[in-house]
Design a protein around this motif. Structure first.
Motif, PDB file in Angstrom:
ATOM      1  N   PRO A  50       3.818 -22.691  13.707  1.00 19.58           N
ATOM      2  CA  PRO A  50       3.190 -21.450  13.125  1.00 19.58           C
ATOM      3  C   PRO A  50       2.040 -21.600  11.945  1.00 19.58           C
ATOM      4  O   PRO A  50       0.987 -21.375  11.730  1.00 19.58           O
ATOM      5  N   LEU A  51       2.668 -22.367  11.024  1.00 15.93           N
ATOM      6  CA  LEU A  51       1.960 -22.976   9.713  1.00 15.93           C
ATOM      7  C   LEU A  51       0.725 -23.443  10.227  1.00 15.93           C
ATOM      8  O   LEU A  51      -0.362 -23.419   9.745  1.00 15.93           O
ATOM      9  N   LEU A  52       0.653 -24.583  11.096  1.00 19.15           N
ATOM     10  CA  LEU A  52      -0.483 -25.354  11.426  1.00 19.15           C
ATOM     11  C   LEU A  52      -1.656 -24.438  12.100  1.00 19.15           C
ATOM     12  O   LEU A  52      -2.763 -24.640  11.828  1.00 19.15           O
ATOM     13  N   THR A  53      -1.144 -23.735  12.981  1.00 20.37           N
ATOM     14  CA  THR A  53      -1.847 -22.988  13.764  1.00 20.37           C
ATOM     15  C   THR A  53      -2.729 -21.778  12.764  1.00 20.37           C
ATOM     16  O   THR A  53      -3.975 -21.790  12.774  1.00 20.37           O
ATOM     17  N   VAL A  54      -1.931 -21.383  11.676  1.00 14.80           N
ATOM     18  CA  VAL A  54      -2.730 -20.600  10.778  1.00 14.80           C
ATOM     19  C   VAL A  54      -3.684 -21.312   9.828  1.00 14.80           C
ATOM     20  O   VAL A  54      -4.919 -21.157   9.979  1.00 14.80           O
ATOM     21  N   ALA A  67      -0.030 -16.363  14.265  1.00 12.27           N
ATOM     22  CA  ALA A  67       0.897 -17.162  13.778  1.00 12.27           C
ATOM     23  C   ALA A  67       1.489 -16.836  12.377  1.00 12.27           C
ATOM     24  O   ALA A  67       2.731 -17.461  12.231  1.00 12.27           O
ATOM     25  N   ALA A  68       0.663 -16.331  11.574  1.00 11.13           N
ATOM     26  CA  ALA A  68       0.974 -15.767  10.230  1.00 11.13           C
ATOM     27  C   ALA A  68       2.373 -14.915  10.535  1.00 11.13           C
ATOM     28  O   ALA A  68       3.199 -15.058   9.742  1.00 11.13           O
ATOM     29  N   GLN A  69       2.371 -14.174  11.468  1.00 17.14           N
ATOM     30  CA  GLN A  69       3.454 -13.001  11.942  1.00 17.14           C
ATOM     31  C   GLN A  69       4.852 -14.057  12.084  1.00 17.14           C
ATOM     32  O   GLN A  69       5.754 -13.698  11.555  1.00 17.14           O
ATOM     33  N   ARG A  70       4.240 -14.951  13.043  1.00 18.03           N
ATOM     34  CA  ARG A  70       5.481 -15.812  13.461  1.00 18.03           C
ATOM     35  C   ARG A  70       6.030 -16.639  12.372  1.00 18.03           C
ATOM     36  O   ARG A  70       7.264 -16.914  12.248  1.00 18.03           O
ATOM     37  N   PHE A  71       5.180 -17.005  11.578  1.00 15.73           N
ATOM     38  CA  PHE A  71       5.524 -17.924  10.406  1.00 15.73           C
ATOM     39  C   PHE A  71       6.708 -17.271   9.459  1.00 15.73           C
ATOM     40  O   PHE A  71       7.629 -18.064   8.857  1.00 15.73           O
ATOM     41  N   LYS A  72       6.878 -15.908   9.660  1.00 15.03           N
ATOM     42  CA  LYS A  72       7.787 -15.004   8.809  1.00 15.03           C
ATOM     43  C   LYS A  72       9.158 -15.463   9.360  1.00 15.03           C
ATOM     44  O   LYS A  72      10.296 -15.369   8.451  1.00 15.03           O
ATOM     45  N   VAL A  96      14.373 -17.514   7.573  1.00 10.33           N
ATOM     46  CA  VAL A  96      15.578 -18.417   7.669  1.00 10.33           C
ATOM     47  C   VAL A  96      15.742 -19.392   6.428  1.00 10.33           C
ATOM     48  O   VAL A  96      17.049 -19.376   6.110  1.00 10.33           O
ATOM     49  N   LEU A  97      14.741 -19.895   5.995  1.00 11.66           N
ATOM     50  CA  LEU A  97      15.009 -20.685   4.939  1.00 11.66           C
ATOM     51  C   LEU A  97      15.405 -20.032   3.681  1.00 11.66           C
ATOM     52  O   LEU A  97      16.327 -20.612   2.918  1.00 11.66           O
ATOM     53  N   LEU A 132      -2.517 -23.280   1.492  1.00 16.49           N
ATOM     54  CA  LEU A 132      -3.906 -23.623   2.154  1.00 16.49           C
ATOM     55  C   LEU A 132      -4.341 -22.768   3.222  1.00 16.49           C
ATOM     56  O   LEU A 132      -5.503 -22.498   3.308  1.00 16.49           O
ATOM     57  N   GLY A 133      -3.312 -22.155   3.678  1.00 13.72           N
ATOM     58  CA  GLY A 133      -3.681 -21.535   4.947  1.00 13.72           C
ATOM     59  C   GLY A 133      -3.656 -19.867   4.364  1.00 13.72           C
ATOM     60  O   GLY A 133      -3.436 -18.892   5.285  1.00 13.72           O
ATOM     61  N   GLY A 134      -3.470 -19.576   3.232  1.00 15.60           N
ATOM     62  CA  GLY A 134      -3.281 -18.275   2.637  1.00 15.60           C
ATOM     63  C   GLY A 134      -1.960 -17.635   2.711  1.00 15.60           C
ATOM     64  O   GLY A 134      -1.875 -16.591   2.802  1.00 15.60           O
ATOM     65  N   LEU A 135      -0.910 -18.365   3.216  1.00 16.94           N
ATOM     66  CA  LEU A 135       0.263 -17.855   3.560  1.00 16.94           C
ATOM     67  C   LEU A 135       1.104 -17.537   2.328  1.00 16.94           C
ATOM     68  O   LEU A 135       1.108 -18.271   1.474  1.00 16.94           O
TER      69      LEU A 135
END
Ligand SMILES: N[C@@H](CCC(=O)N[C@@H](CS)C(=O)NCC(=O)O)C(=O)O
Length: 201
Positions: A104-108, A128-133, A138-139, A169-172
């Motif tokens: 998800p991180l790389l897709t963003v 992907a930003a949604q999936r990254f959550k 978890v972390l 870098l992806g604005g996450l």
């Protein structure tokens, strides 16, 4: 001497950070992922046609986080966990970084920053930003102490942080995960990380 094949602005950065932590002599052999990684000579080193790859004596290795597990174990400067349970956590978090966190991180990143503008897909990035959550939560939930495999900074932390570190870098936004933010700050506040940033230029 250890040879690391790749360029800093790629997944090679993960192994560069580790090598700078360990302060072992190494040579960075420039191989660009555009074009050069698919040339026959390099395919003998990494048949996947990807960077990074490592050569250390008779050993040739690919997969950035496996390279880091090897380096931390072989040139142990305290980054290899001291217990079998700690080792188990290092394997767990390294595999988790590749299977749960990276995609998800790389897709963003690709769709917000890395691809040429006309090839970016904002919907893919938002999904992907949604999936990254999910991995972020978890972390956040698992960070009960200062570090991931015990009380000290180890390869488990470096491997996860070297993947997660690309998030801004992806604005996450990591604002929903204050423990993760503080932990990432501890990881990137290390002298080894500063040496790596200085070398990357
Ligand atoms: N899982 C591998 C992925 C390696 C990878 O895909 N590297 C990219 C650069 S960051 C690459 O070499 N891409 C070239 C290509 O796929 O043609 C690792 O972590 O080492």
């Amino acid at each position: 001497m250890i040879k690391l094949y790749g360029i800093p602005r790629s997944r090679t950065a993960r192994a560069l950070w580790m090598l700078e932590e360990l302060q072992v002599p190494y040579e960075l052999v420039p191989v660009n992922f555009i074009g050069e990684a698919r040339k026959p000579d390099y395919l003998k080193i990494n048949p996947n046609g990807h960077i990074p790859a490592l050569r250390d004596g008779d050993l040739t290795l690919f997969e950035s986080l496996a390279i880091n597990l090897y380096l931390a174990r072989k040139y142990d400067k305290g980054l290899w966990p001291k217990t079998v349970e700690g080792e188990a956590k290092a394997y767990q978090w390294s595999i988790w970084s590749m299977t749960e966190l990276e995609e998800p991180l790389l897709t963003v990143l690709l769709n917000r920053a890395f691809l040429p503008e006309d090839q970016r897909d904002p919907k893919k990035a938002d999904d992907a930003a949604q999936r990254f959550k999910t991995p972020l939560n978890v972390l956040e939930g698992q960070l009960t102490g200062e570090y991931l495999a015990g009380k000290d900074f180890t390869v488990a932390d470096l491997n996860v942080a070297s993947v997660l570190g690309w998030a801004p870098l992806g604005g996450l936004d990591l604002g929903s995960a204050p423990k993760v933010q503080a932990w990432l700050g501890r990881c990137t506040g290390r002298p080894g990380y500063a040496r790596f940033v200085a070398k990357m230029g």
